[in-house]
Design a protein around this motif. Structure first.
Motif, PDB file in Angstrom:
ATOM      1  N   ALA A   1      44.595  39.231  43.677  1.00 11.44           N
ATOM      2  CA  ALA A   1      43.594  39.393  44.729  1.00 11.44           C
ATOM      3  C   ALA A   1      44.224  38.992  46.050  1.00 11.44           C
ATOM      4  O   ALA A   1      44.896  37.966  46.137  1.00 11.44           O
TER       5      ALA A   1
ATOM      6  N   TYR B   1      39.771  42.044  52.025  1.00 15.30           N
ATOM      7  CA  TYR B   1      39.924  41.586  50.646  1.00 15.30           C
ATOM      8  C   TYR B   1      40.258  42.802  49.794  1.00 15.30           C
ATOM      9  O   TYR B   1      39.560  43.819  49.845  1.00 15.30           O
TER      10      TYR B   1
ATOM     11  N   TYR C   1      43.570  38.278  50.196  1.00 16.40           N
ATOM     12  CA  TYR C   1      42.639  38.057  51.306  1.00 16.40           C
ATOM     13  C   TYR C   1      43.461  37.801  52.556  1.00 16.40           C
ATOM     14  O   TYR C   1      44.414  37.005  52.536  1.00 16.40           O
TER      15      TYR C   1
ATOM     16  N   GLU D   1      38.866  40.772  58.864  1.00  9.22           N
ATOM     17  CA  GLU D   1      39.283  40.139  57.617  1.00  9.22           C
ATOM     18  C   GLU D   1      39.197  41.171  56.493  1.00  9.22           C
ATOM     19  O   GLU D   1      38.345  42.062  56.526  1.00  9.22           O
TER      20      GLU D   1
END
Length: 658
Positions: A259, A247, A261, A245
C-alpha cells in the motif's frame, strides 16, 4: 626662617593675638599644595587658596564670583543634600580648568555651622593619573565583556548545534525504527532520502543508483511489479503542482501487496517533491481471503446442524439455516425479505456492548420467540458480535446459535413453584413453632412459679429431703425455657425474620460488660478478656452480637472442666474486627467439625451434657447477617478455639450498603 617670614613675624608681634592667628592661618592655607576653598549657599565660592587658583587656572577674583558647578563637570551626579546631611564626606569628581582641561580630583568636604551661617570647607587634590588607569580599565572591561558575549553566543550556537544533531538523530532513529518504508523524491526523479525499511521491502542492492535517470534503477523496480506503468506514474512522474494526497495499491510479481500513501513535501511555501509511505498489506489480503473461505465453511456447517443459527444486523435477519425454518414455521424467503426481527423475538437478555477492538466473546442468553403458528418457544443461545463481515458490508453482525429448551423451561417453572411451596411450608412451620413455644411457655412459667412458692413453704424437717427435688425441677424448667428460646430464635432465623440493624458500638466496653454479667452467674470458670486496642468502635447490631458471644462463651464454659480458664480476645486486622474464644475443654473431633454448624447436630463426645444443637447454627446465621465468617480449630481433650470475623465498618451509611 627666610627674611619675608621674619618680617611677618616682627610685624605681627605688634598686633592683637586674634589678628596674628588669622594672618598665620591665611599664610598657612596659601602655602598648602592641596586646593582649599569654602562654599556658601548654592555652592558659591566664599574663599579659595592659591593652590585652588593654580589648579583651576582661574584668579581668586574670578573664582569668588563663581559657583562650584561652574567647574565641577559631575556636579549634577552628586546627591548634595545627602552630602550636606552627612557632615563630612570624601568622593571623586571631574573638574574643568579655565583652559578646558578636564581632570580628576579627590574632594573632602566638612560642613560646619557658625553664628547661624552654614558653609562647607573643602580640600581637593588632583588625581589625573587615575584617569589614564580608569580608561585602560574601562577598555579592558569592555574587551572582557565582548569576549564573554562572544563566548556565550558561541556556547549557545554549540548548544543549538548539539540539539540539532540530537533532533536529526532522533528523526533518523524514528524513520529507521518505523514498520513502514519511507522515501522522498524530488521533481527530477531523484530519491533524496529513504529509510532501511524501504530498502528491505524492495531488496535494493547497495550498488544501485536511486534515480529515474539511471536505466538500471528503473528496470530494477519495473521488473518486480505486475503493473510497471503504475509505479512510473506514482513515483517518477511527479509534478510541482501535485499538492494532493494519494493512496494506491501495488502488486508485486512474488505475490506481495504494497500500500502506498503520498503527500507533497513543502519548503518555504513551495512544493519541492513528494514523500511516500509504503507498507506491506500481504497478510491483510490473505486474511481477507481466509475470511471468505471461513464464510463458505460456516454456511456449509450451519446448513447441516440442528442448532438454530441466526445472523442479525440491526432489526433485520441477514442469514438463517434450515433449523430456524423448522423451529419457527417461517420460510427462508419470508424471514430474509423485509421481516422485522421484533415479530420473531419476544424477549431476550440485554447484550453487553463490546468495546471496539476487543476480541469477540460468546455470551449466554435465553431467548423467547413466537413461531408462525403463535406458540412460544425458548432457546438457550450463544451470542457473539462479529465485526467487519465482508458479506454484509463490513458492518457488525450479531450471530445467535440456539437450541430449543422449551421443555426445560416448563420443568424449571414447576421447580420454582415447588420451591415457592417449600418456602410457604417453611414459614408455616416457623409460625407453628412460634405458637407451640408460646403455648408451652405459659404452663412452664406456672411450673416455675409454683416451684418457687414450694421452696418458700418447705419447713426445716422436710427441707433436706424435698429441696433437691425442687432444685431439680427448677433446673429442668430453666433448660426447657432455654430450649424454647433456641427453637423460637431458630425459626425466626430460618424464615429470615431477623432484622439486621447495625449501629456504632464501642466493643471493648461491650465485651467487659458481657463478661462481668456472665461471671456473676458462673464463678467456677473464670473468663479472661483481652483487647489489643484500648477502644474499638464499629457498626454492629448489638442485639445480634450479644447472642453470638453469649453462645460461644456459654459453650466454652459448659464443655470445660471446673477451674479451667476461658479466653476472649478482641483485635482488628485487615479491615475486620475479630473475636476469638478459646477453651481448654473436651474439644471437638475432626469428623464433628464438618457438621458442627448444622441445626440439631451435636458432637459425639458430649455424653450427658444437655443442649439442643441449635446454638452454633443460630450463631452461623447471625454472623452471615453481618457478612462475616466463623471458623473453629479443635482437638479432642485439648480444647477448642472459635474465631468470629466481622467487617470493621465505622459508619452507618457504609454498613447499610452491605
Amino acid at each position: 626662617m627666610n627674611s619675608g617670614d621674619y618680617r611677618l613675624a616682627r610685624s605681627n608681634a605688634r598686633l592683637p593675638q586674634a589678628e596674628v592667628e588669622m594672618k598665620f592661618a591665611h599664610f598657612l592655607i596659601n602655602q598648602a599644595t592641596d586646593a582649599a576653598f569654602c562654599l556658601g549657599e548654592n555652592a558659591q565660592f566664599l574663599y579659595v587658596n592659591d593652590a585652588t587658583c593654580r589648579m583651576t587656572e582661574y584668579s581668586r577674583k574670578e573664582l569668588l564670583t563663581m559657583r562650584l558647578h561652574d567647574i565641577d563637570v559631575d556636579f549634577s551626579l552628586h546627591d548634595w543634600s545627602n552630602i550636606s546631611s552627612q557632615g563630612s564626606v570624601t568622593f571623586k569628581s571631574r573638574y574643568r580648568a579655565k583652559g578646558g582641561r578636564i581632570f580628576l580630583v579627590e574632594i573632602s568636604i566638612n560642613y560646619v555651622k557658625q553664628q547661624d551661617i552654614e558653609f562647607g570647607c573643602a580640600f581637593a587634590r588632583e588625581r589625573s593619573d587615575e584617569i589614564v588607569e580608569l580608561s585602560v580599565q574601562k577598555w579592558t572591561d569592555e574587551l572582557k565583556e565582548a569576549k564573554d558575549n562572544l563566548q556565550q553566543e558561541f556556547s549557545q550556537l554549540k548548544s543549538k548545534e548539539v540539539e540539532l544533531k540530537a533532533s536529526l538523530s532522533l528523526l533518523r532513529s524514528t524513520l529507521e525504527s518505523t514498520a513502514i518504508g519511507i522515501v522522498a523524491v524530488n521533481f527530477e526523479g531523484d530519491i533524496l532520502s529513504l529509510n532501511q525499511k524501504f530498502v528491505d521491502m524492495w531488496q535494493i542492492p547497495e550498488s544501485l543508483i536511486l534515480s529515474k535517470k539511471c536505466p538500471r534503477c528503473k528496470a530494477f523496480f519495473e521488473k518486480q511489479l505486475k503493473d510497471p506503468q503504475a509505479f512510473n506514474r506514482l513515483i517518477w512522474e511527479v509534478s510541482s503542482q501535485s499538492d494532493f494526497e494519494s493512496y494506491d495499491i501495488l502488486e508485486l510479481n512474488d505475490g506481495r501487496v504494497f500500500a502506498h500513501y503520498s503527500k507533497p513535501q513543502w519548503l518555504e511555501g513551495k512544493i519541492i517533491g513528494r514523500v511516500w509511505s509504503i507498507w506491506d498489506i500481504t497478510e491483510s489480503k490473505q486474511t481477507e481471503e481466509a475470511l471468505r473461505l471461513n464464510a463458505v465453511r460456516f454456511r456449509t456447517l450451519a446448513e447441516r446442524t440442528d442448532t438454530s443459527t441466526f445472523l442479525i444486523q440491526g432489526t433485520r435477519l441477514c442469514y438463517i439455516n434450515p433449523a430456524v425454518e423448522q423451529l419457527t414455521g417461517y420460510t427462508k424467503e419470508e424471514l430474509l425479505t423485509g421481516f422485522d426481527i421484533r415479530r420473531l423475538i419476544k424477549s431476550k437478555k440485554r447484550r453487553q456492548v463490546r468495546k471496539q477492538g476487543e476480541p469477540a466473546k460468546f455470551e449466554y442468553q435465553e431467548m423467547n420467540i413466537l413461531t408462525k403458528s403463535g406458540t412460544e418457544r425458548w432457546l438457550a443461545c450463544a451470542v457473539v458480535m462479529l465485526d467487519g463481515v465482508l458479506d454484509f458490508g463490513g458492518k457488525p453482525v450479531e450471530m445467535i446459535a440456539g437450541i430449543d429448551i422449551t421443555d426445560y423451561k416448563y420443568s424449571e417453572l414447576g421447580l420454582n413453584q415447588a420451591l415457592e411451596q417449600a418456602k410457604q411450608l417453611s414459614e408455616l412451620r416457623a409460625r407453628f413453632l412460634s405458637m407451640v413455644c408460646h403455648q408451652f411457655r405459659t404452663p412452664l412459667n406456672i411450673v416455675s412459679f409454683s416451684n418457687s412458692l414450694l421452696k418458700e413453704e418447705v419447713d426445716k424437717q422436710t427441707q433436706k429431703k424435698i429441696q433437691p427435688l425442687l432444685d431439680h425441677i427448677q433446673k429442668a424448667t430453666e433448660q426447657l425455657s432455654q430450649m424454647l428460646d433456641d427453637i423460637l430464635f431458630f425459626s425466626k432465623a430460618e424464615s429470615a425474620k431477623i432484622n439486621y440493624e447495625p449501629k456504632p458500638l464501642e466493643l471493648v466496653d461491650f465485651c467487659n460488660d458481657l463478661v462481668a454479667q456472665m461471671q456473676m452467674s458462673i464463678q467456677q470458670i473464670p473468663i479472661n478478656f483481652v483487647s489489643k486496642e484500648n477502644s474499638v468502635t464499629a457498626c454492629i447490631d448489638k442485639k445480634l452480637l450479644e447472642p453470638i458471644l453469649n453462645n460461644l462463651l456459654d459453650n466454652a464454659i459448659k464443655y470445660s472442666h471446673s477451674g479451667m480458664t476461658v479466653d476472649l480476645e478482641l483485635y482488628c486486622e485487615n479491615e475486620q474486627v475479630i473475636f476469638q474464644i478459646k477453651d481448654r475443654g473436651i474439644g471437638i473431633s475432626a469428623q464433628d467439625q464438618q457438621r458442627i454448624f448444622e441445626p440439631f447436630y451435636r458432637g459425639s463426645n458430649i455424653d450427658h451434657i444437655p443442649g439442643t444443637g441449635l446454638g452454633l447454627s443460630i450463631l452461623k446465621t447471625l454472623v452471615d447477617l453481618h457478612h462475616g465468617q466463623v471458623s473453629v480449630e479443635s482437638q479432642v481433650d485439648i480444647g477448642s478455639t472459635f474465631t468470629v470475623m466481622l467487617p470493621l465498618i465505622k459508619s452507618e451509611f457504609a454498613s447499610s450498603e452491605l
